[in-house]
Design a protein around this motif. Structure first.
Motif, PDB file in Angstrom:
ATOM      1  N   ASP A 179     -12.961  43.735 -33.061  1.00 40.75           N
ATOM      2  CA  ASP A 179     -13.103  44.253 -31.706  1.00 40.75           C
ATOM      3  C   ASP A 179     -14.404  43.709 -31.122  1.00 40.75           C
ATOM      4  OD1 ASP A 179     -15.251  45.904 -32.637  1.00 40.75           O
ATOM      5  OD2 ASP A 179     -13.811  47.472 -33.188  1.00 40.75           O
ATOM      6  N   ASP A 180     -14.696  44.080 -29.895  1.00 43.16           N
ATOM      7  CA  ASP A 180     -15.883  43.530 -29.232  1.00 43.16           C
ATOM      8  C   ASP A 180     -17.183  43.908 -29.942  1.00 43.16           C
ATOM      9  OD1 ASP A 180     -14.604  42.078 -27.340  1.00 43.16           O
ATOM     10  OD2 ASP A 180     -14.990  43.439 -25.666  1.00 43.16           O
ATOM     11  N   ASP A 181     -17.151  45.001 -30.675  1.00 48.66           N
ATOM     12  CA  ASP A 181     -18.378  45.445 -31.335  1.00 48.66           C
ATOM     13  C   ASP A 181     -18.672  44.685 -32.626  1.00 48.66           C
ATOM     14  OD1 ASP A 181     -18.917  47.368 -29.384  1.00 48.66           O
ATOM     15  OD2 ASP A 181     -17.689  48.879 -30.402  1.00 48.66           O
ATOM     16  N   ARG A 223     -16.934  41.449 -33.540  1.00 46.00           N
ATOM     17  CA  ARG A 223     -16.401  40.075 -33.608  1.00 46.00           C
ATOM     18  C   ARG A 223     -17.480  39.065 -34.004  1.00 46.00           C
ATOM     19  NH1 ARG A 223     -17.281  37.634 -28.218  1.00 46.00           N
ATOM     20  NH2 ARG A 223     -15.614  36.098 -28.532  1.00 46.00           N
ATOM     21  N   ALA A 245     -18.773  34.063 -32.805  1.00 48.31           N
ATOM     22  CA  ALA A 245     -17.956  35.150 -32.263  1.00 48.31           C
ATOM     23  C   ALA A 245     -16.576  34.680 -31.825  1.00 48.31           C
ATOM     24  CB  ALA A 245     -18.682  35.803 -31.084  1.00 48.31           C
ATOM     25  N   ASP A 268     -12.889  35.426 -33.251  1.00 49.56           N
ATOM     26  CA  ASP A 268     -11.618  35.652 -32.570  1.00 49.56           C
ATOM     27  C   ASP A 268     -10.429  34.999 -33.262  1.00 49.56           C
ATOM     28  OD1 ASP A 268     -12.850  37.158 -30.599  1.00 49.56           O
ATOM     29  OD2 ASP A 268     -13.003  35.496 -29.175  1.00 49.56           O
TER      30      ASP A 268
END
Length: 251
Positions: free
Chosen positions: A129-131, A133, A169, A174
């Motif tokens: 997730d964005d936290d 990655r 990241a 991803d």
């Protein structure tokens, strides 16, 4: 079997009974193509047909040879690749060829899936997730390339540090952390993608070392690059082999 018999047998396995190469307009050329790819290259080395079709898919995506890509999506399904594996192989190209070209390939894949009544979207393979990655991507980079990655991040000029952060990241967070394909397969496909690009020998050398670090030996790398040959030609094949030989000298 001789190479002609092998090519006919392999072609039917990949593309189905009753499907033959288009010999009407260019029979000599079609014979050369079929006998070389399906009668020789497909039988060289230690990769199975599913691995070979994954390699074919990423090289055709990189080259944007979309009609052939579409045919090999069907071939991949015929030899046992799952829709997830096919999608993940195409997605893996994104950091190296960019979003527009990858989207072109995804459209071709989706057309084949729709024609075969494969439901879209397929199941998500996302694991980050964005936290997290960046951290998970960095951890994957270090797993593949070692602690040199942390040193590269620390030594990057302040006005270019964001590129190193994107690499961790985006490229590794991803994509490399996704399910569907393991790290060894993703790293082997990446080597084929950047070999097919041409002019990226520095990155080819880095990923030769990365492949060795995750357990792909020199024989596997030579076989993979050989499998790329009919789709990317001799100059890029020879350049990639030179990188392999430089990074992993003969014993």
């Amino acid at each position: 079997m001789n190479r002609v018999e092998k090519s006919e047998d392999k072609f039917i396995q990949l593309f189905g009974e009753g499907v033959t190469p288009a010999h009407v307009a260019d029979p000599d050329f079609q014979d050369i193509l079929s006998h070389f790819i399906f009668g020789e290259v497909f039988y060289q080395g230690n990769l199975d047909d599913k691995q070979r079709e994954l390699i074919t898919l990423v090289v055709l995506t990189t080259n944007q040879t979309l009609p052939q890509l579409k045919a090999h999506v069907s071939a991949g399904l015929n030899v046992g690749l799952t829709p997830v594996e096919i999608k993940e192989a195409v997605y893996q190209c994104t950091p190296y060829i960019g979003f527009p070209k990858t989207l072109n390939a995804i459209n071709e894949v989706n057309e084949v899936f729709k024609a075969k009544n494969i439901a879209l979207p397929i199941e998500s393979q996302k694991t980050i997730d964005d936290d997290n990655r960046f951290q998970k991507g960095l951890a994957t980079q270090v797993e593949i390339f070692g602690d040199v990655i942390r040193k590269m991040q620390e030594s990057a000029p302040s006005n270019q540090k964001h590129i190193q952060e994107y690499l961790s990241a985006f490229c590794f967070g991803d994509f490399y952390t996704r399910g569907g394909l393991d790290i060894k397969t993703r790293e082997l496909l990446t080597l084929c993608i950047i070999s097919a690009l041409g002019g990226a020998e520095g990155q080819v050398k880095a990923h030769v070392q990365g492949n060795q670090n995750v357990g792909n030996d020199k024989g596997t790398l030579i076989t993979a690059i050989t499998h790329c040959l009919p789709y990317m030609g001799f100059p890029r094949t020879l350049n990639a082999l030179a990188c392999v030989n430089e990074m992993i000298p003969q014993n």
